[in-house]
Design a protein around this motif. Structure first.
Motif, PDB file in Angstrom:
ATOM      1  N   LEU A   1       0.056  17.752  -1.577  1.00  0.00           N
ATOM      2  CA  LEU A   1      -0.087  17.800  -3.025  1.00  0.00           C
ATOM      3  C   LEU A   1       0.718  18.977  -3.566  1.00  0.00           C
ATOM      4  O   LEU A   1       0.632  20.090  -3.038  1.00  0.00           O
ATOM      5  CB  LEU A   1      -1.558  17.946  -3.405  1.00  0.00           C
ATOM      6  CG  LEU A   1      -1.892  17.972  -4.904  1.00  0.00           C
ATOM      7  CD1 LEU A   1      -1.499  16.662  -5.576  1.00  0.00           C
ATOM      8  CD2 LEU A   1      -3.378  18.254  -5.109  1.00  0.00           C
ATOM      9  N   ASP A   2       1.494  18.731  -4.606  1.00  0.00           N
ATOM     10  CA  ASP A   2       2.301  19.795  -5.208  1.00  0.00           C
ATOM     11  C   ASP A   2       1.368  20.859  -5.795  1.00  0.00           C
ATOM     12  O   ASP A   2       0.501  20.533  -6.613  1.00  0.00           O
ATOM     13  CB  ASP A   2       3.181  19.205  -6.315  1.00  0.00           C
ATOM     14  CG  ASP A   2       4.220  20.188  -6.834  1.00  0.00           C
ATOM     15  OD1 ASP A   2       4.010  21.413  -6.703  1.00  0.00           O
ATOM     16  OD2 ASP A   2       5.236  19.725  -7.380  1.00  0.00           O
ATOM     17  N   PRO A   3       1.503  22.122  -5.388  1.00  0.00           N
ATOM     18  CA  PRO A   3       0.613  23.163  -5.923  1.00  0.00           C
ATOM     19  C   PRO A   3       0.744  23.346  -7.434  1.00  0.00           C
ATOM     20  O   PRO A   3      -0.167  23.891  -8.064  1.00  0.00           O
ATOM     21  CB  PRO A   3       1.054  24.428  -5.164  1.00  0.00           C
ATOM     22  CG  PRO A   3       2.426  24.129  -4.666  1.00  0.00           C
ATOM     23  CD  PRO A   3       2.459  22.657  -4.398  1.00  0.00           C
ATOM     24  N   ALA A   4       1.861  22.870  -8.006  1.00  0.00           N
ATOM     25  CA  ALA A   4       2.052  22.964  -9.452  1.00  0.00           C
ATOM     26  C   ALA A   4       1.614  21.694 -10.182  1.00  0.00           C
ATOM     27  O   ALA A   4       1.744  21.592 -11.402  1.00  0.00           O
ATOM     28  CB  ALA A   4       3.520  23.259  -9.761  1.00  0.00           C
ATOM     29  N   SER A   5       1.077  20.723  -9.439  1.00  0.00           N
ATOM     30  CA  SER A   5       0.706  19.443 -10.035  1.00  0.00           C
ATOM     31  C   SER A   5      -0.539  19.552 -10.914  1.00  0.00           C
ATOM     32  O   SER A   5      -1.442  20.359 -10.657  1.00  0.00           O
ATOM     33  CB  SER A   5       0.453  18.415  -8.932  1.00  0.00           C
ATOM     34  OG  SER A   5      -0.049  17.210  -9.467  1.00  0.00           O
ATOM     35  N   SER A   6      -0.589  18.715 -11.944  1.00  0.00           N
ATOM     36  CA  SER A   6      -1.765  18.659 -12.818  1.00  0.00           C
ATOM     37  C   SER A   6      -2.964  18.039 -12.099  1.00  0.00           C
ATOM     38  O   SER A   6      -4.086  18.073 -12.603  1.00  0.00           O
ATOM     39  CB  SER A   6      -1.443  17.840 -14.074  1.00  0.00           C
ATOM     40  OG  SER A   6      -1.045  16.515 -13.720  1.00  0.00           O
ATOM     41  N   ALA A   7      -2.725  17.482 -10.922  1.00  0.00           N
ATOM     42  CA  ALA A   7      -3.805  16.871 -10.140  1.00  0.00           C
ATOM     43  C   ALA A   7      -4.590  17.909  -9.337  1.00  0.00           C
ATOM     44  O   ALA A   7      -5.644  17.585  -8.785  1.00  0.00           O
ATOM     45  CB  ALA A   7      -3.234  15.821  -9.197  1.00  0.00           C
ATOM     46  N   VAL A   8      -4.098  19.130  -9.263  1.00  0.00           N
ATOM     47  CA  VAL A   8      -4.759  20.163  -8.457  1.00  0.00           C
ATOM     48  C   VAL A   8      -6.202  20.428  -8.905  1.00  0.00           C
ATOM     49  O   VAL A   8      -7.108  20.501  -8.062  1.00  0.00           O
ATOM     50  CB  VAL A   8      -3.937  21.467  -8.458  1.00  0.00           C
ATOM     51  CG1 VAL A   8      -4.749  22.632  -7.885  1.00  0.00           C
ATOM     52  CG2 VAL A   8      -2.663  21.273  -7.642  1.00  0.00           C
TER      53      VAL A   8
ATOM     54  N   ALA B   1      -8.442  18.504 -10.292  1.00  0.00           N
ATOM     55  CA  ALA B   1      -9.319  17.404  -9.880  1.00  0.00           C
ATOM     56  C   ALA B   1      -9.562  17.445  -8.377  1.00  0.00           C
ATOM     57  O   ALA B   1     -10.689  17.254  -7.906  1.00  0.00           O
ATOM     58  CB  ALA B   1      -8.712  16.065 -10.281  1.00  0.00           C
ATOM     59  N   ALA B   2      -8.509  17.722  -7.618  1.00  0.00           N
ATOM     60  CA  ALA B   2      -8.655  17.809  -6.168  1.00  0.00           C
ATOM     61  C   ALA B   2      -9.536  18.995  -5.784  1.00  0.00           C
ATOM     62  O   ALA B   2     -10.358  18.907  -4.871  1.00  0.00           O
ATOM     63  CB  ALA B   2      -7.282  17.935  -5.521  1.00  0.00           C
ATOM     64  N   ALA B   3      -9.377  20.105  -6.487  1.00  0.00           N
ATOM     65  CA  ALA B   3     -10.172  21.303  -6.195  1.00  0.00           C
ATOM     66  C   ALA B   3     -11.654  21.049  -6.441  1.00  0.00           C
ATOM     67  O   ALA B   3     -12.509  21.506  -5.669  1.00  0.00           O
ATOM     68  CB  ALA B   3      -9.681  22.466  -7.054  1.00  0.00           C
TER      69      ALA B   3
ATOM     70  N   ILE C   1     -13.824  23.937  -4.393  1.00  0.00           N
ATOM     71  CA  ILE C   1     -13.181  25.248  -4.442  1.00  0.00           C
ATOM     72  C   ILE C   1     -12.479  25.386  -5.784  1.00  0.00           C
ATOM     73  O   ILE C   1     -12.358  24.411  -6.535  1.00  0.00           O
ATOM     74  CB  ILE C   1     -12.156  25.432  -3.296  1.00  0.00           C
ATOM     75  CG1 ILE C   1     -11.038  24.390  -3.408  1.00  0.00           C
ATOM     76  CG2 ILE C   1     -12.835  25.343  -1.941  1.00  0.00           C
ATOM     77  CD1 ILE C   1      -9.925  24.590  -2.388  1.00  0.00           C
ATOM     78  N   SER C   2     -12.012  26.577  -6.091  1.00  0.00           N
ATOM     79  CA  SER C   2     -11.321  26.781  -7.361  1.00  0.00           C
ATOM     80  C   SER C   2      -9.896  26.242  -7.273  1.00  0.00           C
ATOM     81  O   SER C   2      -9.321  26.124  -6.176  1.00  0.00           O
ATOM     82  CB  SER C   2     -11.287  28.267  -7.712  1.00  0.00           C
ATOM     83  OG  SER C   2     -10.422  28.967  -6.833  1.00  0.00           O
ATOM     84  N   ALA C   3      -9.319  25.938  -8.433  1.00  0.00           N
ATOM     85  CA  ALA C   3      -7.951  25.435  -8.462  1.00  0.00           C
ATOM     86  C   ALA C   3      -6.977  26.475  -7.914  1.00  0.00           C
ATOM     87  O   ALA C   3      -6.015  26.129  -7.205  1.00  0.00           O
ATOM     88  CB  ALA C   3      -7.566  25.046  -9.886  1.00  0.00           C
ATOM     89  N   ASP C   4      -7.218  27.744  -8.204  1.00  0.00           N
ATOM     90  CA  ASP C   4      -6.338  28.799  -7.692  1.00  0.00           C
ATOM     91  C   ASP C   4      -6.389  28.879  -6.171  1.00  0.00           C
ATOM     92  O   ASP C   4      -5.358  29.071  -5.511  1.00  0.00           O
ATOM     93  CB  ASP C   4      -6.728  30.155  -8.297  1.00  0.00           C
ATOM     94  CG  ASP C   4      -6.329  30.272  -9.768  1.00  0.00           C
ATOM     95  OD1 ASP C   4      -5.462  29.478 -10.204  1.00  0.00           O
ATOM     96  OD2 ASP C   4      -6.884  31.129 -10.476  1.00  0.00           O
ATOM     97  N   ASP C   5      -7.598  28.742  -5.622  1.00  0.00           N
ATOM     98  CA  ASP C   5      -7.732  28.776  -4.161  1.00  0.00           C
ATOM     99  C   ASP C   5      -7.008  27.590  -3.517  1.00  0.00           C
ATOM    100  O   ASP C   5      -6.377  27.730  -2.458  1.00  0.00           O
ATOM    101  CB  ASP C   5      -9.197  28.766  -3.742  1.00  0.00           C
ATOM    102  CG  ASP C   5      -9.870  30.120  -3.944  1.00  0.00           C
ATOM    103  OD1 ASP C   5      -9.139  31.114  -4.111  1.00  0.00           O
ATOM    104  OD2 ASP C   5     -11.116  30.170  -3.948  1.00  0.00           O
ATOM    105  N   LEU C   6      -7.093  26.433  -4.147  1.00  0.00           N
ATOM    106  CA  LEU C   6      -6.421  25.261  -3.589  1.00  0.00           C
ATOM    107  C   LEU C   6      -4.905  25.440  -3.659  1.00  0.00           C
ATOM    108  O   LEU C   6      -4.195  25.100  -2.706  1.00  0.00           O
ATOM    109  CB  LEU C   6      -6.838  23.995  -4.330  1.00  0.00           C
ATOM    110  CG  LEU C   6      -6.173  22.702  -3.836  1.00  0.00           C
ATOM    111  CD1 LEU C   6      -6.399  22.506  -2.336  1.00  0.00           C
ATOM    112  CD2 LEU C   6      -6.692  21.494  -4.603  1.00  0.00           C
ATOM    113  N   ARG C   7      -4.407  25.950  -4.793  1.00  0.00           N
ATOM    114  CA  ARG C   7      -2.955  26.191  -4.894  1.00  0.00           C
ATOM    115  C   ARG C   7      -2.493  27.137  -3.789  1.00  0.00           C
ATOM    116  O   ARG C   7      -1.429  26.944  -3.192  1.00  0.00           O
ATOM    117  CB  ARG C   7      -2.622  26.772  -6.271  1.00  0.00           C
ATOM    118  CG  ARG C   7      -2.801  25.810  -7.428  1.00  0.00           C
ATOM    119  CD  ARG C   7      -2.254  26.369  -8.722  1.00  0.00           C
ATOM    120  NE  ARG C   7      -2.580  25.502  -9.852  1.00  0.00           N
ATOM    121  CZ  ARG C   7      -3.639  25.682 -10.641  1.00  0.00           C
ATOM    122  NH1 ARG C   7      -4.451  26.727 -10.425  1.00  0.00           N
ATOM    123  NH2 ARG C   7      -3.883  24.856 -11.634  1.00  0.00           N
ATOM    124  N   LYS C   8      -3.292  28.149  -3.511  1.00  0.00           N
ATOM    125  CA  LYS C   8      -2.952  29.104  -2.458  1.00  0.00           C
ATOM    126  C   LYS C   8      -2.936  28.423  -1.097  1.00  0.00           C
ATOM    127  O   LYS C   8      -2.032  28.644  -0.279  1.00  0.00           O
ATOM    128  CB  LYS C   8      -3.958  30.260  -2.456  1.00  0.00           C
ATOM    129  CG  LYS C   8      -3.680  31.316  -1.401  1.00  0.00           C
ATOM    130  CD  LYS C   8      -4.719  32.430  -1.452  1.00  0.00           C
ATOM    131  CE  LYS C   8      -4.468  33.471  -0.374  1.00  0.00           C
ATOM    132  NZ  LYS C   8      -5.500  34.542  -0.393  1.00  0.00           N
TER     133      LYS C   8
END
Length: 257
Positions: A129-136, A138-140, A145-152
């Motif tokens: 999943l693209d860490p910059a995606s708008s889907a992050v 929802a996945a988080a 977990i938080s969206a920031d943690d998932l992006r990391k």
């Protein structure tokens, strides 16, 4: 004078003995079958439905079902994800949100490097999943977990793949595609030799919303079993996700030390 039996015939006493033996063996087999049916019926509340389900899964090519990640220890190709990946012969495709679980418990990136190195006929595609995606977000939420943690987590997963690829030759690097997507499929998937209808395997894992990753469940579909229609649908669907993916940017995917 002794009356010998005519050519092609068997003396009556011998026939009687053979009939007796055949009858005894047949009776024993029948009793064994009856006992097994009774045992099966006692263990399974609805044996006919169970048999129908087993037949359906067999025809669909479902070769394994895992109710929990702990069940992977029964996997024929190996209990670890590394062993499973290295059981492939030509190709590995991975579609997932991130590879944190695999990276923290086992070195998936090193396994991919080992799979490709020195083998000119092998290739790997990994799409996260693209860490910059708008889907992050929802996945988080689904992963609790938080969206920031998932992006990391995604960024670190990508970084480790780039690190492994940097240690390969130019030809090997071309055969290792690191991609990102914007979709949230039904779960994650590992496709081994998926283009081969007879040798291909697809393992799909679904994560329960809000539950720990260890409680994910999954199943494997084998191309050499069943009618192959169910297998082909999955192979084409997951392959389409990868084809819609785009190359990840290495500069953004540096793993955290």
């Amino acid at each position: 004078m002794v009356a010998w039996p005519r050519s092609g015939t068997i003396a009556s006493p011998v026939v009687d003995i053979l009939s007796l033996v055949t009858g005894v063996v047949g009776s024993l087999m029948a009793e064994v079958i009856i006992v097994l049916v009774i045992i099966f019926a006692r263990r399974v509340r609805h044996p006919i439905l169970a048999l129908r389900l087993a037949n359906m899964l067999t025809r669909a090519g479902v070769s394994a079902f895992y109710t929990h990640r702990d069940d992977y220890k029964y996997r024929k190709a190996g209990a670890t994800i590394v062993a499973y990946l290295l059981s492939a012969k030509k190709t590995i495709d991975i579609v997932a949100i991130d590879l944190t679980y695999g990276r923290t418990t086992e070195n998936v990136s090193a396994a991919i490097r080992k799979f490709i190195t020195g083998e000119s006929h092998r290739r790997v595609r990994v799409s996260l999943l693209d860490p910059a995606s708008s889907a992050v977000p929802a996945a988080a939420t689904a992963l609790a977990i938080s969206a920031d943690d998932l992006r990391k987590r995604i960024t670190e997963s990508l970084g480790h793949q780039f690190e492994a690829r940097s240690q390969m030759t130019p030809d090997e690097q071309r055969r290792f595609e690191i991609l990102v997507h914007d979709e949230l499929p039904m779960g994650s998937a590992i496709l081994l030799d998926a283009d081969d209808d007879h040798e291909g395997r697809i393992q799909i894992e679904t994560k329960l919303s809000g539950a720990p990753s260890s409680e994910s469940f999954g199943f494997e579909i084998s191309g050499k079993r069943g009618t192959q229609a169910f297998y082909r649908r999955h192979q084409q669907s997951w392959d389409a996700v990868i084809r819609r993916s785009r190359p990840a940017v290495a500069a953004v995917a540096t793993p955290t030390q």
